[in-house]
Scaffold this active site. Structure first.
Site, PDB file in Angstrom:
ATOM      1  N   HIS B 134      -1.641  -1.990  -1.779  1.00  0.00           N
ATOM      2  CA  HIS B 134      -1.734  -1.125  -0.546  1.00  0.00           C
ATOM      3  C   HIS B 134      -1.198   0.337  -1.055  1.00  0.00           C
ATOM      4  O   HIS B 134      -0.551   0.412  -1.828  1.00  0.00           O
ATOM      5  CB  HIS B 134      -0.911  -1.929   0.382  1.00  0.00           C
ATOM      6  N   ASP B 211       5.612  -6.439  -3.761  1.00  0.00           N
ATOM      7  CA  ASP B 211       5.417  -6.217  -2.342  1.00  0.00           C
ATOM      8  C   ASP B 211       4.896  -7.517  -1.631  1.00  0.00           C
ATOM      9  O   ASP B 211       3.658  -7.688  -1.817  1.00  0.00           O
ATOM     10  CB  ASP B 211       4.212  -4.977  -2.133  1.00  0.00           C
ATOM     11  N   GLN B 214       2.627  -9.461   2.681  1.00  0.00           N
ATOM     12  CA  GLN B 214       1.634 -10.535   3.185  1.00  0.00           C
ATOM     13  C   GLN B 214       1.903 -11.695   2.604  1.00  0.00           C
ATOM     14  O   GLN B 214       1.306 -12.751   3.104  1.00  0.00           O
ATOM     15  CB  GLN B 214       0.027 -10.154   2.544  1.00  0.00           C
ATOM     16  N   LYS B 237       4.996  -7.908  10.580  1.00  0.00           N
ATOM     17  CA  LYS B 237       3.896  -8.691  10.329  1.00  0.00           C
ATOM     18  C   LYS B 237       4.247 -10.257  10.211  1.00  0.00           C
ATOM     19  O   LYS B 237       3.562 -11.220   9.957  1.00  0.00           O
ATOM     20  CB  LYS B 237       3.402  -8.622   8.811  1.00  0.00           C
ATOM     21  N   CYS B 378      -5.796   0.687   4.113  1.00  0.00           N
ATOM     22  CA  CYS B 378      -4.895   1.311   3.252  1.00  0.00           C
ATOM     23  C   CYS B 378      -4.986   0.869   1.695  1.00  0.00           C
ATOM     24  O   CYS B 378      -3.858   0.803   1.203  1.00  0.00           O
ATOM     25  CB  CYS B 378      -3.573   1.365   3.575  1.00  0.00           C
TER      26      CYS B 378
END
Lengths: 145, 420
Positions: B134, B211, B214, B237, B378
């Protein structure tokens, strides 16, 4: 179901069978415009002749059906007219697109471009319809300079 | 695997927005949770109650409300720490979002204030990311490379949408200071092989950041078991509010890092010409924090835990298997990402031959009330890698049903009819 009315048959026809697509020589000015939010882009060339006659508009680019069909319709309208005539069409088209669906389009001025009237109800898509037309305006101004 | 205890219809009742209608009487079919998830009543009520009855500033107020508000804010930190398996609550730094967490770590490197050799950076040092990141895990490292003269390098992505590990040993080497990759790709759905990368990172003495924006919402994530050095995630999220996210970092590293933002509450003592800083995590929380949002995130992890992350993962796996099968029947559909269930989450990105994603998204929304994301999500470099300007992305969550997948497939057939 308002989006379906945005995708007029004429728009889909131009999207599937674009008129005048491809970059050609000779040309007076070339511009490249992008739509950073969606990645649509267009390269446009304009060739003006005697008395400001638009001899050729050639373009290449990528994007959604609205942006690509708008370029094709513009090609049909511009070639053979004079630069000044076409700039007044661009102004009318811009007025229609920025009218949030409240502007009554002048069909005599716009011709086939009136098919884009439904796009004005979708603020997120107005920039798609305007991409080629703004590029054209830019290219004509540079050609005249 | 079917879990009889998982009742998706009951779960959907917790999310008021899922039963609203869109203009024109369209039902809402929300397949954009990878972008931002919807919120259950439990989260909405916890935030409302805090605002209505317990609100005041935290940390600095000695009155009753100050104590209640501080307890709620710090209580949220305890909940989040437990949720991600942090060995210590002090290792959870509240941030605005995952982007801020990534920037916080990036700004620790090459900082003249820093004295720890692990965070020193200059020409000759290397930063490693991947092509599937991202923008929030690309741009902070580009800026770091520009500030310090270090070299930015990256893993490629295979045609199937997996991290290309063939260059691992050369890419991660003794010059590498930090490797920062997605735990799960926001476009491909790919879950990356953290252990393989970590083994090489440990051989070289570099640090590893994940990261996990997700992954934390969708899988049981235990930061201690993962073994990385830093993990970033975001509240919105994972059924929590926007404006709150988290950074987990090893206590010893966080303590060694220079502060990020300066301001109130991050200090120990201040003179006109210098300051000393609060212990972690407060050293990294300058100014009045997003108090109500933190309380909301605490309620969000309570909610997710009450259902069980194993059960949520299993449900999404069923939905993903169903969707992967279903999209195969759509002619001209090209899936961008792994076509099988191994090491992948519930995010399906694809192109439809001859139809631009913006047209796909417009018709899905306007005719069927289906919310998908269209564009480059993104992750522009990843789309360039696959030679496409944009994709349509459907992303699933605990409240997604097979009926919604059916509606998507029906919608895609309709899109193809319009553009046929």
């Amino acid at each position: 179901m308002i989006a379906e009315s945005m995708y007029q048959e004429l728009i889909l026809e131009h999207y599937k069978h674009p008129q005048g697509r491809g970059l050609r020589e000779p040309y007076d000015a070339e511009v490249h415009h992008v739509n950073p939010t969606c990645g649509d882009e267009i390269t446009m060339r304009v060739k003006l002749g005697d008395g400001g006659k638009v001899e050729d508009v050639s373009y290449d680019g990528q994007g959604c059906s609205i942006s690509q069909a708008a370029a094709s319709v513009l090609y049909d309208l511009a070639t053979g007219s004079t630069a000044d005539e076409t700039l007044s069409v661009v102004d009318e088209f811009t007025r229609l697109m920025q009218g949030r669906g409240q502007v009554e389009p002048d069909e005599d001025v716009l011709g086939d471009a009136v098919a884009f009237a439904g796009v004005a109800k979708f603020p997120a898509r107005v920039k798609c319809a305007l991409l080629a037309w703004m590029a054209y305006k830019d290219a004509v101004v540079r050609s005249q300079a | 695997m079917s879990l009889p205890s998982f009742d998706v219809e009951r779960i959907r009742k917790d999310f008021p927005i899922l039963s609203r209608e869109l203009p024109g009487g369209r039902p809402l079919i929300y397949l954009d949770s990878g972008n931002s998830s919807q919120k259950p009543t439990q989260v909405i009520e916890a935030m409302r109650e805090h605002l209505a009855l317990h609100y005041s500033n935290v940390g600095r107020a000695l009155h009753a409300l100050g104590t209640e508000s501080t307890d709620a804010y710090e209580g949220a930190r305890d909940k989040v720490a437990a949720f991600v398996g942090a060995p210590s609550r002090d290792e959870i730094v509240f941030t605005k979002n995952a982007s801020e967490a990534l920037n916080l770590v990036a700004y620790a490197f090459g900082n003249p204030v820093n004295t720890d050799p692990r965070f020193q950076m200059g020409p000759g040092d290397e930063i490693v990311i991947s092509e599937m990141e991202h923008h929030s895990n690309i741009v902070p490292w580009q800026l770091l490379a520009q500030r310090t003269g270090a070299t930015l390098r990256w893993f490629g992505v295979t045609d199937e949408g997996r991290l290309d590990l063939s260059t691992l040993d050369e890419l991660v080497n003794e010059r590498t200071k930090i490797v920062s990759i997605a735990h799960q790709s926001n476009v491909l759905g790919t879950v990356n092989p953290v252990a393989d990368v970590l083994a090489r990172v440990r051989e070289t003495g570099a640090l590893l950041m994940l990261d996990a924006s997700q992954s934390v919402p969708h899988h049981p994530v235990d930061v201690a078991a993962l073994g990385a050095d830093f993990v970033a995630f975001t509240g919105h999220k994972m059924v929590g509010p926007s404006g709150i996210g988290g950074l987990w970092g090893r206590a010893e590293l966080l303590a060694a890092m220079p502060p990020f933002l300066g301001g109130g509450e991050m200090i120990e003592a201040v003179w006109m010409d210098r300051s000393t800083y609060a212990p972690i995590p407060h050293k990294f929380e300058a100014g009045t924090p997003p108090i109500v949002e933190a309380v909301g995130l605490g309620a969000a992890v309570d909610y997710l835990s009450s259902i069980g992350m194993d059960a949520i993962e299993a449900h999404e796996r069923q939905i993903t298997a169903y969707a992967l099968e279903a999209v195969r029947e759509v002619p001209g559909l090209r899936l961008i990402g792994p076509g099988d269930l191994a090491n992948r989450g519930g995010t399906l990105s694809f192109t439809l031959e001859g139809v631009h994603p913006h047209d796909v998204g417009q018709i899905l929304d306007d005719v069927f009330g289906i919310a998908v994301r269209v564009g480059h999500h993104c992750a522009r470099p990843l789309h360039l890698r696959f030679g496409i300007p944009a994709t349509t992305r459907a992303s699933f969550y605990l409240y997604t049903t097979t009926d919604e997948v059916d509606a998507l497939i029906k919608g895609l057939h309709h899109v193809q009819k319009v553009f046929g």
